[in-house]
Structures are given as structure tokens and as C-alpha cells.
Design an enzyme around this catalytic site. Structure first.
Site, mmCIF file in Angstrom:
data_model
loop_
_atom_site.group_PDB
_atom_site.id
_atom_site.type_symbol
_atom_site.label_atom_id
_atom_site.label_comp_id
_atom_site.label_asym_id
_atom_site.label_seq_id
_atom_site.Cartn_x
_atom_site.Cartn_y
_atom_site.Cartn_z
ATOM 1 N N GLU A 287 0.562 -1.286 0.331
ATOM 2 C CA GLU A 287 0.139 -0.021 0.192
ATOM 3 C C GLU A 287 0.451 1.245 0.088
ATOM 4 O O GLU A 287 1.857 1.392 0.771
ATOM 5 C CB GLU A 287 -0.699 -0.044 1.271
ATOM 6 C CG GLU A 287 -1.674 1.255 1.976
ATOM 7 C CD GLU A 287 -1.556 1.252 3.228
ATOM 8 O OE1 GLU A 287 -1.781 -0.416 3.750
ATOM 9 O OE2 GLU A 287 -2.953 1.685 3.282
ATOM 10 N N ASP B 68 -0.669 -1.353 6.246
ATOM 11 C CA ASP B 68 -0.643 -0.846 7.590
ATOM 12 C C ASP B 68 -1.711 -1.676 8.476
ATOM 13 O O ASP B 68 -3.037 -2.098 8.168
ATOM 14 C CB ASP B 68 -0.737 0.775 7.507
ATOM 15 C CG ASP B 68 0.401 1.508 6.761
ATOM 16 O OD1 ASP B 68 0.865 1.082 6.133
ATOM 17 O OD2 ASP B 68 -0.450 2.788 6.767
ATOM 18 N N ASP C 60 -2.667 -0.715 10.530
ATOM 19 C CA ASP C 60 -4.249 0.737 10.945
ATOM 20 C C ASP C 60 -6.002 -0.117 10.089
ATOM 21 O O ASP C 60 -5.735 -0.848 9.242
ATOM 22 C CB ASP C 60 -4.268 1.722 10.875
ATOM 23 C CG ASP C 60 -3.545 2.103 8.950
ATOM 24 O OD1 ASP C 60 -4.404 0.625 8.200
ATOM 25 O OD2 ASP C 60 -3.642 3.850 9.282
ATOM 26 N N ASP D 67 -7.960 1.906 7.905
ATOM 27 C CA ASP D 67 -7.552 2.139 6.310
ATOM 28 C C ASP D 67 -6.813 1.277 5.603
ATOM 29 O O ASP D 67 -6.743 -0.265 4.492
ATOM 30 C CB ASP D 67 -6.378 3.072 6.051
ATOM 31 C CG ASP D 67 -7.482 4.042 5.489
ATOM 32 O OD1 ASP D 67 -9.094 4.114 5.766
ATOM 33 O OD2 ASP D 67 -7.045 5.767 5.710
#
Ligand code: 0RA
Length: 649
Positions: A428, A509, A511, A513
Site C-alpha cells: 500500500e 498498514d 490500521d 485503512d
């Protein structure tokens, strides 16, 4: 007489000993929970048989707090008379002799049956103890066994005015390991399936293991139709009424009974579940192929007759798109491809199911022209979408070739040309991509940075062309080099043989997102490159959440718990040591060395392999998780919060 009795007893002991020594041969894996749960079905199926023979309308299953389980039915009660050949009660024979199951009752064949059909005696053999209570002829009989061996002969313990059987058992933890507790969810799923297949049979589950006992009742008067209704619960259906089909045919060995329920929805996928004698055949078989052939021909012939079709015939895939169906066949002597009964192979069933479905579906279409029209229109739409997708896909392929070699500019490829040792990281964002490019082992690791959120393909069900026009998706297709599309028979479809990398590793990541982007990537792969997942090529990288440092020592933690353990470890005897804790918000915060050390080094990294337990469940998960129904999605995520974060599809 005496001699033959003792000889038989020895045989019995040998039989039970064989089951205890090799439970895997009889009941499935004793470690991963499959044999453990199989024990339940072996016992429950006897009571289901009693229902099928017309003698009980309800079965109670209780999960007790000592991890024992009991199954009660209100049938005739297991026969208690002395068995001629063995000189012991018939009940004891059933409980201790392998395969003694239905021998006593020649009037009806045993319809239901456990996975391997080994009978309740196999369960007895692997139980610390088993207790049998029989209500019959106004008397209550009882016998207890330990490790399959009777503690004493069957005895009378009271009187009653009902009939039935109760079997209780406690799995022997000397045999079962790892998964040792009954899983309510698993019990519940299988019980609901049994109840759907036996309209009118009430099965109650009571879980007494927690302080708040949990009771669920399954009773479906609507049977298969209700089952299909549940499969389509969260989908927009094309016709409110489920189509019901029944028929039977005499064969040499008896009667083959066929029952089906069908309903189309606007879903992309098809879910067809097949059963023989109440047992699920996960890989379908001859009933499945009979149904498929009949569906394709009856929809096509109706469409042609009513002039609803302009071009070519509709394909089977077109006709089945969005179909939920359950087929239940009862057969006096079925054959399966394996012990586990995953696939029905009795060849006469193909024609029987095909004829019944073709005739009855034809009648239904004639009597319900508006429903028939909708089904045809949906299939025509599916066929057009498929054609458009094929064109767009070919265009993507040709474009790749025209641009020379076809590898996208963004791909930092590895040096090796041996796919078996190569891996590609789908990363990403460009900044994380930069660290990964520097940190990697460039001999075998390739990096493909993808920008931002890739297209949610689940919302483009009917617009595959848009999917193929998407830049990031084109880049992925070209980098992997294995084509695109799940229809493996079509030229240019995804072919794992051509895959340029053995491992496709999604690295996002840690998280929310990141989780979202990961799901978008997985959704695309599932819908357009499914064999990559099915053949185990897809992985999820696990970057750490924390770095903990004390002086020159630094350690990484992947969970909150791990962070706390490491903190304690680093502090040692001195609770006042103030340790440096860095929380990583994104991959970009790690320098190339750290990224290599924690997440990419094949020697030390941990990765999650994406596996499919049940393709149908995964389909449903993506439909709900990525589809456009917001309230449904929220409910689903709340219910499956744990699985969703793990992304175990
Ligand atoms: C053999 C013969 C008969 C009933 C049963 C077995 C039987 C077995 C189980 C196991 C659990 N529940 C059960 N209920 C019945 C028929 C006996 C007769 O003719 O009365």
C-alpha cells in the site's frame, strides 16, 4: 454357547480397541475437533433415523458443563431383548459392536448415517464413559460403559409412561487433544441443516456450560424451501416464492426420492447444496450434474419458446448466476467417491434428477410466466456481462502485449526467474513501497506499490469492464502474469501455472485503512483470481505494531499482549526501568532494515496464509462485507468482528 459368547466378547473388545488405537480411521482427526464433533453426529443420526422411520418428532441435545453431551429422542427405544447370537441385550450389542447399527430393523433401511457410518459403538470406544437410558414397555433400562466396556449388564431402574432413548457420553481426553470442547456454533450449524432437511423435526440444543444456559430450537415446517430462504436471507430475491420440486423413481434396489428447492436472487455467485440420505456432499456429484443439465436446458428451451432470447444459448454459468438451491436425494444404496461421502457417484441419479427437474421446472415456468421471464432476463444479463468482461479482459491483455513485455513500470521485479522461489509484495502506497524496495532480498522478492484504495469490485458486479479498465487492477494482472477470470476453461483465464510468483503477499498498514485496503485486494483476488487463493498462493504480511527498546536492545511486538510480555521481560527485576515504546502507525514509519527484519525476512517473519474453509461462506462474506447494503454490513461486522480483523476467509 458359553464358548461362543466369550469368543464374541473378545471380538467386541478387539473392535473397540482398534477404534481407540486408530480413531482417525473411524472418526476423523482426533486433534482438530473433527472426530470430536463427528461423535455427536454418530449419536444424533441414530435418533434422526428413528424420526425418519416415523417414531419421533423431537430430539434434545444437551451440552453439559463437564464436557459430556446427551442426545434424547422419543422414539421406540433401543430394543432390550437378549440377542440370539450374542446372549446379551440387543442394546448392548448396538453399543459395543462395530457396525451393528440398523441390523435389527429390516423393515426400513437406514437413511441417515454418520460420516463414515461407524455407528454409536465407535463413539462409545472413545468415550471416558457412556450411559444409555431406554424408555420402553413402561420400564426404564440403564447401562453404563467406560472406554466402551460395560460396567454391568443392562438393568431396570424404574418405570415410565413414555418411550425413547437417551445416550450420554464424555469424550476421552486421552484420545482427543487440542480441540477438546464441543463448539456450539458448529453444533448449531449442523443441527439447523439437519432440521431443514427433516421438515417438522424439532431439534433442541441446550448449552449448560456457561452460567447463563443457552437454548436454541430448530424446527422448520417449510423444510428445504425454508433452507433456501435462509441462504438468500440477505439477498434481493427475484421471486418471492421458493420453487419446490419433488419426484421419485423406482430402481432395482428400491425407491430414489428427489426433493429440491430453488430461488434466484440478484447475487453474483451460486450456492447449490447437495445431500444424499441427509448427508452433505460438499463436492456435489451426480445429483448436482443432473440438476445443472436440467437447469440449462429448461431455461434455454423456455426462453426460445417464448422468444426471450436473441443470440446464442445461455450457458450454465449464466443460468445459475444468483441461484440458491438445495437438492436432497434419498437412495436405498448410494455410492460415494470416498469414505467421507463428499461426492455422490451413483450414476443412475444424474438421469433421475435431470428428468424430474426438467419436467417440473418446465411446468413451473408455464404456470408462472412472470417469474420465468425474470429468471431468463437475469440470465441474459449475466451472459451480456460475461461477454463484456471477456472483451475488456482481452483488451487488457492485448494492451499489455503492445506496451512491450507487459510488465508494469511500477513493479520492482526480482532477479530470479524461477517462480517457485519468487514472491511479490503488493504494498500500500509509494512510501512504504520505497522502504520495501530498499529492504528486500532483491534476488527473490519483487515489490509492487499500489496507490491508494483499489476499486471495490464487489460493487461492480454487473460492470466487469470497469474493473478491467482500472489502472491499479491492470497493473496487478500484468505483474502476476497469470491472466484473469475464474472461468478456468476459458482462454486467458487465471492460471496458477503461469503465475510469476509462488507467493503473493499483501502488505498493508496495521490500521483500519490498511485493513480496508487489504480487504479490497482480497475481494479482487477472490472474484477474479480465485485459484490463487484456493491453491494457497496468497498471504498477508504481519508488520509489528510496536518497537520496544532498552539501550541497544530492541524488540518488536505484534499484539498488545506481546508488548506487555516484552515490557516485563525487558524490565527484569527493576520495575522502574522506563523502556522506549514506539507504536508504528504505518509501514512508512519503518526504515528499510526494520521492515526487512520484522516483516519481510523469510527466515524470521510470520505471515498469515489466506485459506478457504468454505467457498460459499467466503462468497457470502464478500457480498456482505463489500456490497452496498450498509446496515447489513454493520450487523455482519459486529457478529464476526474477530474473523474480520484476522481476515481469515
Ligand atoms: C434398532 C431397532 C429399533 C430401534 C432402534 C434400533 C433404535 C435405535 C436408537 C438409537 C437412538 N435412538 C434409537 N431409537 C431406536 C426398533 C425396535 C422396535 O421394533 O421396536
Amino acid at each position: 454357547m458359553e464358548d461362543s459368547y466369550s469368543a464374541d466378547s473378545i471380538q467386541v473388545l478387539e473392535g473397540l480397541e482398534a477404534v481407540r488405537k486408530r480413531p482417525g480411521m473411524y472418526l476423523g482427526d482426533p486433534h482438530d475437533g473433527s472426530a470430536l464433533h463427528h461423535c455427536i453426529w454418530e449419536v444424533v443420526d441414530n435418533s434422526v433415523d428413528e424420526h425418519l422411520a416415523g417414531h419421533t418428532d423431537s430430539i434434545d441435545i444437551t451440552l453439559h458443563s463437564d464436557n459430556s453431551l446427551s442426545v434424547r429422542d422419543y422414539g421406540r427405544g433401543i430394543p432390550v431383548g437378549i440377542h440370539e447370537d450374542y446372549g446379551i441385550s440387543a442394546a448392548e450389542v448396538i453399543m459395543t459392536k462395530l457396525h451393528a447399527g440398523g441390523k435389527f430393523d429390516n423393515s426400513s433401511y437406514k437413511v441417515s448415517g454418520g460420516l463414515h457410518g461407524v455407528g454409536v459403538s465407535a463413539v462409545n470406544a472413545v468415550s471416558e464413559w457412556m450411559e444409555m437410558t431406554i424408555h420402553r414397555d413402561g420400564t426404564i433400562y440403564f447401562q453404563r460403559y467406560e472406554a466402551g466396556i460395560p460396567v454391568e449388564p443392562l438393568k431396570e431402574i424404574g418405570t415410565c409412561d413414555d418411550t425413547g432413548t437417551m445416550i450420554s457420553f464424555k469424550p476421552d481426553l486421552g484420545i482427543f487433544t487440542e480441540v477438546v470442547e464441543f463448539d456450539l456454533e458448529e453444533v448449531n450449524t449442523r443441527v439447523s441443516e439437519t432440521a431443514f432437511l427433516n421438515a417438522g423435526l424439532k431439534i433442541k440444543i441446550s448449552d449448560e456450560r456457561s452460567s447463563e444456559p443457552h437454548v436454541v430450537e430448530h424446527l422448520y415446517e417449510g423444510g428445504l424451501a425454508e433452507y433456501v430462504g435462509q441462504l438468500n436471507e440477505r439477498r434481493e430475491v427475484l421471486h418471492a416464492e421458493v420453487i419446490k420440486i419433488r419426484g421419485e423413481k423406482e430402481i432395482e434396489k428400491g425407491t430414489v426420492e428427489v426433493e429440491l428447492a430453488l430461488q434466484w436472487s440478484d447475487a453474483f455467485s451460486e450456492s447449490i447444496r447437495c445431500y444424499t440420505n441427509i448427508i452433505r456432499n460438499k463436492d456435489g456429484g451426480t445429483h448436482m450434474s443432473g440438476l445443472r443439465t436440467a437447469l440449462t436446458s429448461s431455461v434455454n428451451s423456455y426462453a426460445k419458446k417464448k422468444n426471450l432470447l436473441k443470440g446464442d444459448s445461455l450457458s450454465g454459468d449464466d443460468v445459475r448466476e444468483g441461484l440458491a438451491a438445495v437438492v436432497s436425494v434419498k437412495h436405498p444404496d448410494p455410492s460415494f467417491s470416498s469414505q467421507t461421502k463428499d461426492k455422490l457417484v451413483s450414476s443412475e441419479v444424474t438421469g433421475i434428477v435431470q428428468t424430474i427437474v426438467y419436467d417440473k421446472l418446465g411446468e413451473f415456468f408455464e404456470e408462472n410466466p412472470s417469474v420465468a421471464k425474470q429468471i431468463v432476463e437475469k440470465a441474459v444479463l449475466a451472459s451480456k456481462a460475461r461477454e463484456a468482461a471477456r472483451k475488456a479482459r482481452d483488451l487488457t491483455r492485448r494492451k499489455g502485449v503492445l506496451e512491450g513485455g507487459g510488465l508494469p513500470g511500477k513493479l520492482a521485479d526480482c532477479q530470479s526467474r524461477d517462480p517457485s522461489e519468487c514472491e511479490v509484495y503488493l504494498v500500500e502506497g509509494d512510501s512504504a513501497g520505497g522502504s520495501a524496495k530498499t529492504g528486500r532480498d532483491r534476488r527473490i522478492q519483487a515489490i509492487l506499490p499500489l496507490r491508494g484504495k483499489i476499486l471495490n469490485v464487489e460493487r461492480q458486479k454487473h460492470n466487469a469492464a470497469k474493473v478491467f479498465q482500472n489502472q491499479e487492477i491492470q497493473t496487478m494482472i500484468r505483474a502476476l502474469g497469470a491472466g484473469v477470470g475464474n472461468n478456468t476453461e476459458e482462454e486467458g483465464s487465471f492460471d496458477t501455472e503461469k503465475l510469476r510468483y509462488n507467493k503473493i503477499i499483501i502488505m498493508t498498514d496495521a490500521d483500519v485503512d490498511g485493513a480496508h485496503i487489504r480487504t479490497l485486494m482480497l475481494t479482487f483476488i477472490w472474484r477474479f483470481m480465485r485459484p490463487a487463493i484456493e491453491k494457497g498462493h496468497v498471504y498477508i504480511a504481519q508488520p509489528p505494531l510496536f518497537q520496544l527498546s532498552k539501550g541497544r536492545v530492541s524488540k518488536y511486538a505484534f499484539t498488545d499482549e506481546e508488548r506487555d510480555t516484552i515490557l516485563e521481560e525487558l524490565r527484569g527485576d527493576n520495575p522502574n526501568t522506563k523502556i522506549g515504546v514506539q507504536r508504528y502507525k504505518g509501514l512508512g514509519e519503518m526504515n528499510p532494515e526494520q521492515l526487512w527484519e520484522t516483516t519481510m525476512n523469510p527466515e524470521t517473519r510470520t505471515m498469515l496464509k489466506v485459506t478457504v474453509k468454505d467457498a460459499e461462506d467466503s462468497d457470502r462474506m464478500f457480498e456482505i462485507l463489500m456490497g452496498d447494503d450498509v446496515p447489513d454490513r454493520r450487523a455482519f461486522i459486529e457478529k464476526h468482528a474477530k474473523e474480520v480483523t484476522n481476515l481469515d476467509i
